[in-house]
Design an enzyme around this catalytic site. Structure first.
Site, short mmCIF file in Angstrom:
data_model
loop_
_atom_site.label_atom_id
_atom_site.label_comp_id
_atom_site.label_asym_id
_atom_site.label_seq_id
_atom_site.Cartn_x
_atom_site.Cartn_y
_atom_site.Cartn_z
CD GLU A 10 70.31 35.26 -7.49
OE1 GLU A 10 70.54 34.35 -6.67
OE2 GLU A 10 69.17 35.56 -7.85
CE1 TYR A 93 73.50 36.80 -1.45
CE2 TYR A 93 72.64 35.43 0.31
CZ TYR A 93 72.62 35.83 -1.00
OH TYR A 93 71.74 35.26 -1.88
CG ASP A 95 72.52 31.44 -0.44
OD1 ASP A 95 71.86 31.07 0.57
OD2 ASP A 95 72.04 31.47 -1.58
CG HIS A 156 70.24 31.13 -9.19
ND1 HIS A 156 69.65 31.09 -7.95
CD2 HIS A 156 70.73 29.88 -9.41
CE1 HIS A 156 69.77 29.86 -7.45
NE2 HIS A 156 70.43 29.12 -8.30
CG ASN A 158 67.53 37.14 -10.49
OD1 ASN A 158 66.74 36.32 -10.05
ND2 ASN A 158 68.76 37.27 -10.03
CG HIS A 242 65.17 32.81 -9.08
ND1 HIS A 242 65.20 31.69 -8.28
CD2 HIS A 242 66.34 33.46 -8.85
CE1 HIS A 242 66.34 31.66 -7.60
NE2 HIS A 242 67.05 32.72 -7.92
#
Lengths: 506, 69
Positions: A10, A93, A95, A156, A158, A242
């Protein structure tokens, strides 16, 4: 396991309007996201489905109460900000104050690189679309992590992990790895300290913003190990680790090694392979010190008293990984696992002898070499604005302005994936995870998709009063092999839902 | 693991004239390589000079972000 597992990146992108430092970043970020939305086959706004979001669930086994949580941690409440689910399975999106691209789930490091790079093209296209609106300002987007004035924003990673792995052993074995891996994965930064007040170059964009060892927060008191526990999968079997400590990388090799080596270390932790305690004394301070030493010679103190460099600490993990892969697979190890091990070893060898030789592979070295060349030619000190500009412009996403892209174009950066693959990944999902189902649904049935998330697609069908939720809780189902033919056959969303709910036994 | 540098040291004995010739050639190689590298650095800096934002100080000062994540 090997380097293969469910993984994804991300990225929050830096955004600015030249000459207008006060421009509202929520607005400009929305313009980018909405700009890109116009390129998607969308007849309605698809909501994000927050049903399975638990940002306050802690991997250590408790929930933070909403009353004590900082408002920035309440990411499951709809903010009304722009949000799009893409045909490649990604989420785009706003954030907080940045456009964020969350790549679709992939099964291996190379694919993670391809869909991560696709995010750069998505963001650039969003900015291009936004600029087409008459009167719209110039929007510049950056794949970096700090404004060098105190603010940091994340990139980030994951990783899906087995639930049965004790969290304490993740913390124990991953912390020294994260303290040291920046010598490979750093993106380089001009400025020392959170506000960049001290002058100099450091390896990592992010290191100075980390203040504690373990914790749930991502926006304040950032922890080396983040405990957010939203598996987006069956919680009895899986956790999603995460990882918030990484830098946003432009170099394909940096990203590849970042996710590849981390995935390998996680495999060793899951299998209980790592037994030596490589714990570092005062890890947060050590993290900063490693970042502040581009010569890569700083000696870390381990809890057992040994003094070794970050490169040597990485080499300890590499040697364990070699033995682990040999023990588990012998010669049958898959190609990517072998390739990650091989590249990891080469990079660590170079870092131990002459880091500058990696200027065509690693972000921080490429940036450092460029900065040093300018310092030599123009006799610049580290506080010179020109060096700060080079740091910033390295991450500029405009192909004609971004210095990373300039280095690529002139053959000065090695690559591992092709432009064609990246272009395909902008429009199409990976074929071997549930992102395939999500992406294909957005390609074919967008007008009927009311909401979607990592673990569901929700349809609003003509003639149906209630919404139809198709759960996608298993990241390895909904693949091309699994649903490709089904999606080919179903012309409408109604056909699809009827076939799935009518054809399946439950 | 030594990949470079291992072979040159294992040359069989030869006359001093040959050695001298080899050394001259070698140093020319190094010199050439250095010049090539310098030229390469010069050319990339020239290319980057062309695309750098004009007022560095103002541009850097104007890059203000809010925290994220």
């Amino acid at each position: 396991m090997s380097v293969r597992r469910i993984m994804g990146t991300e990225t929050e992108f830096g955004i600015s309007v030249p000459g207008q430092p006060g421009a509202n970043p929520m607005l400009t970020s929305s313009q980018v996201v909405n700009g890109y939305a116009q390129t998607q086959p969308l007849a309605r706004k698809t909501r994000w489905d927050f049903d399975e979001e638990h940002p306050l669930r802690d991997a250590r086994g408790f929930d933070l109460s909403r009353e004590v949580a900082d408002s920035s941690q309440l990411t499951d409440e709809e903010t009304g900000l722009a949000n799009v689910i893409l045909t490649n399975g990604a989420r785009l999106y706003v954030d907080h104050a940045h456009p964020e691209y969350s790549a679709p789930e992939t099964t291996n490091p190379r694919d993670a690189v391809v869909w991560d790079k696709a995010g750069e093209l998505v963001i650039m296209e969003g900015a291009r679309q936004a600029r087409l609106i008459p009167g719209a300002p110039q929007l510049n987007l950056y794949k970096n992590n700090t404004d060098n004035k105190g603010a940091s924003y994340g990139s980030h990673e994951n990783y899906l992990m087995r639930r049965s792995t004790p969290f304490a052993s993740i913390v124990r074995h991953l912390t020294p790895f994260f303290v040291s891996r920046q010598v490979v994965t750093g993106a380089g930064r001009v400025g020392i300290g959170q506000d960049g007040a001290a002058h100099g170059f450091q390896i990592s964009q992010r290191a100075d913003y980390f203040e504690v060892e373990v914790g749930l927060e991502t926006t304040l008191k950032r922890p080396i190990i983040n405990t957010r526990d939203e598996p987006h999968a069956n919680p009895d079997r899986y956790r999603r680790l995460h990882v918030i400590i990484g830098d946003a990388n432009l170099s394909e090799i940096s990203t590849y090694l970042k996710v590849g080596t981390t995935s390998l270390v996680l495999a060793m932790i899951e299998d209980g392979w790592l037994t030596d305690d490589l714990s570092v004394d005062r890890p947060v301070t050590a993290l900063h010190e490693v970042s502040h030493d581009p010569s890569c010679t700083h000696l870390l103190t381990l809890k057992d008293g040994r003094k070794i460099t970050a490169v040597q600490l990485q080499t300890e993990y590499l040697e364990q990984a070699r033995k682990y892969v040999e023990d588990k697979y012998g010669d049958d190890a898959d190609r990517q696992t072998k390739d990650v091990l091989h590249r990891w070893e080469q990079v660590l060898d170079q870092l131990a002898t002459d880091p500058m030789k990696l200027s065509d592979q690693l972000d921080w070295v490429a940036k450092y070499k460029l900065l040093q060349s300018y310092r030599d030619r123009d006799a610049l000190e580290w506080d010179d604005s020109k060096l700060h500009l080079i740091d910033l412009q390295y991450a500029d996403l405009r192909p004609d302005k971004g210095l990373y892209y300039k280095l690529v174009k002139s053959g000065r950066m090695q690559r591992i994936v092709s432009d064609e693959e990246i272009r395909m990944a902008v429009a199409h999902p990976p074929t071997d995870t549930r992102a395939y189902f999500r992406g294909r649904c957005m390609q074919q049935y967008a007008p009927q998709v009311a909401a979607a998330s990592w673990d569901s697609v929700i349809f609003d069908l003509p003639g149906k009063e209630s919404l139809q939720r198709i759960p996608t809780l298993d990241p390895l189902r909904g693949t091309k092999a699994h649903v490709g033919a089904l999606l080919d056959q179903c012309d409408t969303a109604s056909d699809l839902v009827r076939t799935i709910t009518g054809g399946a036994a439950g | 693991m030594a990949k470079d540098g291992g072979q040159q040291h294992k040359q069989p004995k030869r006359s001093s004239t040959e050695e001298e010739v080899e050394q001259v050639e070698a140093s020319e190689d190094v010199q050439e390589r250095k010049e090539r590298l310098d030229e390469d650095v010069d050319s990339i800096l020239d290319e980057i000079d062309e695309v750098l934002e004009e007022n560095a100080e103002e541009f850097v000062r104007g890059f203000v972000q809010k925290g994220g994540e």
